[in-house]
Design a protein around this motif. Structure first.
Motif, short mmCIF file in Angstrom:
data_model
loop_
_atom_site.label_atom_id
_atom_site.label_comp_id
_atom_site.label_asym_id
_atom_site.label_seq_id
_atom_site.Cartn_x
_atom_site.Cartn_y
_atom_site.Cartn_z
N ALA A 1 44.54 36.40 26.05
CA ALA A 1 43.69 35.49 25.73
C ALA A 1 43.92 34.44 26.20
O ALA A 1 43.19 33.61 26.36
N THR B 1 34.46 44.39 36.32
CA THR B 1 33.76 43.76 35.61
C THR B 1 32.56 43.54 35.37
O THR B 1 32.22 43.91 33.84
N GLU C 1 30.96 45.71 31.75
CA GLU C 1 29.96 44.96 30.84
C GLU C 1 29.05 45.08 31.16
O GLU C 1 27.89 45.72 29.26
N THR D 1 32.60 46.46 28.08
CA THR D 1 33.57 45.12 28.32
C THR D 1 32.57 44.23 27.12
O THR D 1 31.10 44.07 27.32
N GLU D 2 33.13 43.15 25.95
CA GLU D 2 32.39 42.49 25.37
C GLU D 2 31.21 41.35 26.74
O GLU D 2 31.98 40.85 27.32
N THR E 1 32.02 38.07 29.54
CA THR E 1 33.59 38.42 30.29
C THR E 1 33.18 38.21 31.68
O THR E 1 34.16 37.60 32.23
N ARG F 1 32.70 34.76 32.70
CA ARG F 1 33.75 34.10 31.87
C ARG F 1 35.38 33.55 33.87
O ARG F 1 35.33 33.18 33.80
N ARG G 1 38.38 45.46 27.35
CA ARG G 1 37.87 45.30 26.78
C ARG G 1 36.93 43.64 26.51
O ARG G 1 35.74 43.93 25.98
N LYS G 2 38.16 42.77 26.29
CA LYS G 2 37.82 41.42 26.30
C LYS G 2 38.71 40.74 27.28
O LYS G 2 39.81 41.38 27.90
N GLU H 1 43.23 41.98 26.99
CA GLU H 1 42.82 43.15 26.36
C GLU H 1 42.47 44.54 27.38
O GLU H 1 41.01 44.76 27.93
#
Ligand SMILES: NC(=O)c1ccc[n+]([C@@H]2O[C@H](COP(=O)([O-])OP(=O)(O)OC[C@H]3O[C@@H](n4cnc5c(N)ncnc54)[C@H](O)[C@@H]3O)[C@@H](O)[C@H]2O)c1
Length: 355
Positions: free
Chosen positions: A195, A276, A280, A285-286, A289, A292, A335-336, A339
């Motif tokens: 991260a 992603t 999401e 997924t957070e 994300t 980003r 997950r984010k 991760e």
């Protein structure tokens, strides 16, 4: 120069990464392999840039060597080029005390590694990677291969090098598009494991001139080392390295069929963004994300969505991939940032992960 040791069933090896390494290479090789002759394999572009200075340095260090070149590009990773180089090595009477030096990108590294794995049932070799992709990925992990008309990397061996010497100064001469291709894999490492590294990539673009580039390359090597050490033969954890690659391979296959230009890095970038966005939406997924990731891909000059492609057509490319045969598909999701996890799904559900 800083080194990372990569454990391997066939013997651990060190990956040295830093500026100016090419200048020191002859002395390093003379000390590591006394009494050996060196077969330096490169492609004509890399040899044109670095071959003359390297040959002069080998001569100054009184090393015995021959240089062999192949045309740049994926076409040189073929059985015919492989076979002709084996004959050339034999005609120059290279023997098992000698060492092959693979100087170039992933093409030269994979080809040279497979030649070393098979010539005289195996000779020693070192990787001297000169692309970002090769320095963070293909030169580490011991996978070697050539392509068949039926597909990429279908003939090869697990055969680790004796050492890797990655001179980060060589990245200054890469075409921007080739550097960007490597950036897709670098961003991938950050996304699956680090991260802080991802936050660094969000702060400012990374270029061949960035002072922290060597440190980030070493971080990628360490991540690959950790993942490969846990799964050298690619049956479990190593799958995390395939983040973005399921859709990416589908895109590469589709473009190949339509004779449209596409590079691996660009396809992986689109794959990471698309999967992603989907995960999401599926709340795996957070939130935030995917945006980003898009921002960081765009900062690196990479495509950040599969817009313009037909998801159904990409899906056909995904499902014919030999890695995806069987009733389940092993997706890599985040997950984010930092991760990653494996997420098995039924083949029939794949379309949900592409729209
Ligand atoms: N073994 C593995 O684990 C592994 C992993 C990922 C990819 N790969 C393989 O790697 C290959 C792709 O590697 P790549 O992206 O490095 O491609 P590449 O070797 O074709 O290099 C890309 C281009 O950059 C040029 N080049 C190389 N170094 C240069 C430099 N310092 N300055 C200017 N130009 C330079 C080359 O001549 C070539 O034209 C594929 O065949 C892929 O299958 C292998």
């Amino acid at each position: 120069m800083t080194q990372i040791t990569v454990p391997s069933a066939a013997g651990a090896y060190d990956v040295h990464t830093g500026p100016g390494l090419l200048t020191e290479l002859p002395e390093i090789l003379a000390a590591a392999f006394p009494e050996s002759r060196f077969a330096v394999l490169s492609d004509t572009r890399v040899a044109g840039l670095y071959g003359e200075a390297l040959a002069a340095a080998f001569t100054r260090a009184s090393l015995s060597f021959e240089t062999f070149t192949v045309p740049p590009g994926e076409g040189s990773k073929s059985l015919s080029v492989f076979a002709s180089l084996q004959s050339v090595l034999a005609s120059h009477r290279f023997n098992r005390a000698d060492v092959l030096v693979a100087l170039g990108g992933g093409v030269v590294g994979d080809l040279g590694g497979f030649i070393a794995a098979t010539y005289l049932r195996g000779i020693r070799y070192v990787q001297v990677p000169t692309t970002l992709l090769a320095q963070i990925d293909s030169a580490v992990g011991g996978k070697t291969a050539v392509n068949l008309p039926e597909g990429k990397n279908l003939v090869g061996a697990f055969y680790p090098p004796r050492a890797v010497y990655a001179d980060t100064d060589t990245l200054q001469t890469l075409l921007p598009a080739t550097f960007a291709d490597g950036m897709a894999e670098l961003i991938k490492y950050a996304l699956i494991r680090d991260a802080d590294m991802f936050a660094r990539l969000e702060r400012a673009p990374l270029t061949p001139q960035s002072p922290d580039l060597p440190a980030l390359i070493r971080r990628c090597v360490a991540i690959k080392r950790d993942i490969v050490a846990a799964d050298e033969r690619d049956t479990g954890e190593r799958m995390l390295l395939n983040f973005g690659h399921t859709i990416g391979h589908g895109i590469e296959r589709l473009c190949a069929a339509k004779k449209q230009p596409m590079t691996h890095g660009r396809a992986v970038a689109m794959g990471m963004a698309a999967i992603t966005a989907a995960s999401e939406r599926l709340e795996l997924t957070e939130a935030g994300t995917a945006q980003r990731i898009r921002t960081v891909l765009e900062m690196a000059g990479l495509p950040a969505s599969i817009d313009g492609f037909d998801a159904q057509e990409i899906l056909s490319g995904v499902l014919v991939d030999k890695k995806n045969i069987g009733s389940a598909l092993n997706l890599v999701l985040l997950r984010k940032p930092g991760e990653a996890f494996l997420h098995p799904i039924a083949r029939a559900d794949m379309l949900q992960y592409m729209e």
